[in-house]
Scaffold this motif. Structure first.
Motif, short mmCIF file in Angstrom:
data_model
loop_
_atom_site.label_atom_id
_atom_site.label_comp_id
_atom_site.label_asym_id
_atom_site.label_seq_id
_atom_site.Cartn_x
_atom_site.Cartn_y
_atom_site.Cartn_z
N SER A 46 0.82 -1.23 0.00
CA SER A 46 0.00 0.00 0.00
C SER A 46 0.85 1.27 0.00
CB SER A 46 -0.96 -0.01 1.20
OG SER A 46 -0.24 -0.14 2.40
N ILE A 47 2.15 1.14 -0.21
CA ILE A 47 3.02 2.31 -0.07
C ILE A 47 3.25 3.14 -1.34
CG2 ILE A 47 5.42 2.96 0.50
CD1 ILE A 47 3.35 2.50 2.87
N PRO A 48 3.36 2.55 -2.53
CA PRO A 48 3.65 3.41 -3.69
C PRO A 48 2.68 4.59 -3.83
CG PRO A 48 3.99 1.13 -4.29
CD PRO A 48 3.39 1.11 -2.90
N HIS A 49 1.39 4.35 -3.67
CA HIS A 49 0.43 5.46 -3.84
C HIS A 49 0.58 6.50 -2.73
CE1 HIS A 49 -1.02 2.12 -6.22
NE2 HIS A 49 -1.69 2.98 -6.95
N LEU A 51 3.44 7.26 -1.36
CA LEU A 51 4.64 8.02 -1.74
C LEU A 51 4.31 9.01 -2.85
CD1 LEU A 51 7.77 8.30 -1.42
CD2 LEU A 51 7.94 6.78 -3.38
N TRP A 52 3.55 8.57 -3.86
CA TRP A 52 3.24 9.46 -4.99
C TRP A 52 2.35 10.61 -4.55
CZ3 TRP A 52 1.75 4.41 -7.90
CH2 TRP A 52 2.92 3.74 -8.29
N SER A 53 1.63 10.44 -3.46
CA SER A 53 0.84 11.58 -2.98
C SER A 53 1.74 12.63 -2.33
CB SER A 53 -0.25 11.10 -2.01
OG SER A 53 0.32 10.75 -0.78
N VAL A 54 2.97 12.24 -1.98
CA VAL A 54 3.95 13.20 -1.44
C VAL A 54 4.76 13.81 -2.58
CG1 VAL A 54 6.00 13.45 0.03
CG2 VAL A 54 4.11 11.96 0.77
N SER A 55 5.25 12.94 -3.47
CA SER A 55 6.04 13.43 -4.60
C SER A 55 6.05 12.40 -5.72
CB SER A 55 7.49 13.70 -4.18
OG SER A 55 8.26 14.05 -5.32
N THR A 56 5.94 12.86 -6.95
CA THR A 56 6.10 11.98 -8.10
C THR A 56 7.40 12.27 -8.84
OG1 THR A 56 4.82 13.51 -9.46
CG2 THR A 56 3.61 11.68 -8.46
N ALA A 57 8.26 13.11 -8.25
CA ALA A 57 9.54 13.43 -8.90
C ALA A 57 10.37 12.15 -9.00
CB ALA A 57 10.28 14.48 -8.10
N PRO A 58 10.86 11.81 -10.20
CA PRO A 58 11.55 10.52 -10.36
C PRO A 58 12.83 10.41 -9.52
CG PRO A 58 11.62 11.80 -12.40
CD PRO A 58 10.68 12.51 -11.49
N ASP A 59 13.42 11.53 -9.15
CA ASP A 59 14.64 11.47 -8.34
C ASP A 59 14.40 11.76 -6.87
OD1 ASP A 59 16.35 10.80 -10.46
OD2 ASP A 59 16.47 12.89 -11.09
N TYR A 60 13.13 11.69 -6.44
CA TYR A 60 12.79 12.02 -5.05
C TYR A 60 13.57 11.15 -4.06
CZ TYR A 60 9.90 12.90 -0.92
OH TYR A 60 9.46 13.24 0.34
N PHE A 75 6.22 -5.61 -1.11
CA PHE A 75 5.48 -5.85 -2.34
C PHE A 75 5.10 -4.56 -3.09
CE2 PHE A 75 3.62 -10.43 -2.52
CZ PHE A 75 4.89 -10.95 -2.38
N GLY A 76 5.51 -3.42 -2.58
CA GLY A 76 5.34 -2.18 -3.34
C GLY A 76 6.50 -1.91 -4.29
#
Ligand SMILES: [Zn+2]
Ligand SMILES: [Zn+2]
Length: 248
Positions: A46-49, A51-60, A75-76
């Motif tokens: 359940s973590i990727p989404h 994380l993306w709600s914090v930042s979607t910058a590819p180098d974050y 499993f994320g």
């Protein structure tokens, strides 16, 4: 995040603090960050989404530490790495963990998206930290100890800008974990069981409170509590989205 002149700031941003099957809380995961570096600790399903709600910058993120290879902690990874690929990351991504973590992470990635390792436009740099050894990640010094859990779990100590942050991952603390946690500025520890059970698969709240006192931890954050128990209000039990600063 602001950093005052002459002061040092280390931040902990929780993406989730739940056990595996908590319908109210994403899996246990946080980002440890300074002005120059960010490392994600654990990446369950359940973590990727989060994380993306914090930042979607590819180098974050500079890297990901995986405490152990239960699904709620790893499993994320396929989704996270696949999106980084789509979003055009070029800089290496470090994947850190205990012994065997390279093979385990590779298997999870290949299971999620077969062939992904040959397609991504950046390198995955694996760092396996043997218990008792010290490894440098950027300027951070990291070491591990094995806890008591149903899969090998590597609790971790990170010394960053003079602060010591320790994270249990899952499991009851071993003698070597106790040594690892000595004088932590912040101890982030699972407390799945509310009361001592005699089981050595997870820690109990009572055990963790004694542990934090024994190792002279300055601050204690309790995570990965059983979804079935009432959460103690007099202690720090972070939730997803909470952000803590260590500064002096
Ligand atoms: Zn877990
Ligand atoms: Zn586990």
């Amino acid at each position: 995040m602001h950093r005052g002149k002459g002061s040092t700031v280390v931040a902990v941003r929780y993406l989730g603090t739940g056990e595996a099957f908590d319908e109210k809380r994403p899996n246990m995961s946080f980002v440890l960050e300074t002005k120059t570096q960010r490392l994600l600790f654990d990446c369950g399903y359940s973590i990727p989404h989060q994380l993306w709600s914090v930042s979607t910058a590819p180098d974050y993120l500079d890297g990901i530490y995986i405490s152990h290879f239960h699904a709620d902690h790893c499993f994320g990874l396929p989704a996270l790495v696949a999106r980084l690929s789509q979003d055009g990351r070029r800089t290496p991504l470090h994947i850190l963990g205990g012994p065997g973590s390279q093979d385990a992470a590779t298997n999870v990635l290949e299971m999620g998206y077969p062939g992904i390792l040959n397609k991504i436009p950046f390198s995955l740099d694996f760092i396996e930290i043997e218990p008792g050894a010290e490894r440098s990640f950027g300027g951070w010094v990291m070491s591990t100890a094995r806890s008591y859990h149903s899969r090998p779990n590597y609790s971790v100590r990170v010394t960053v800008d003079g602060f010591v942050v320790c994270y249990s991952g899952d499991g009851a603390p071993s003698t070597s974990c106790r040594q690892l946690y000595q004088h932590a500025d912040l101890l982030i520890h699972e407390a799945y069981y509310p009361n001592a059970t005699g089981k050595k698969s997870h820690a109990s709240l009572a055990e963790v409170l004694t542990l934090a006192s024994d190792v002279a931890a300055q601050q204690l954050h309790l995570v990965h509590l059983s979804r079935k128990v009432t959460r103690p209000t007099e202690l720090v039990v972070p939730e997803a989205g909470e952000f803590f600063l260590l500064s002096r």
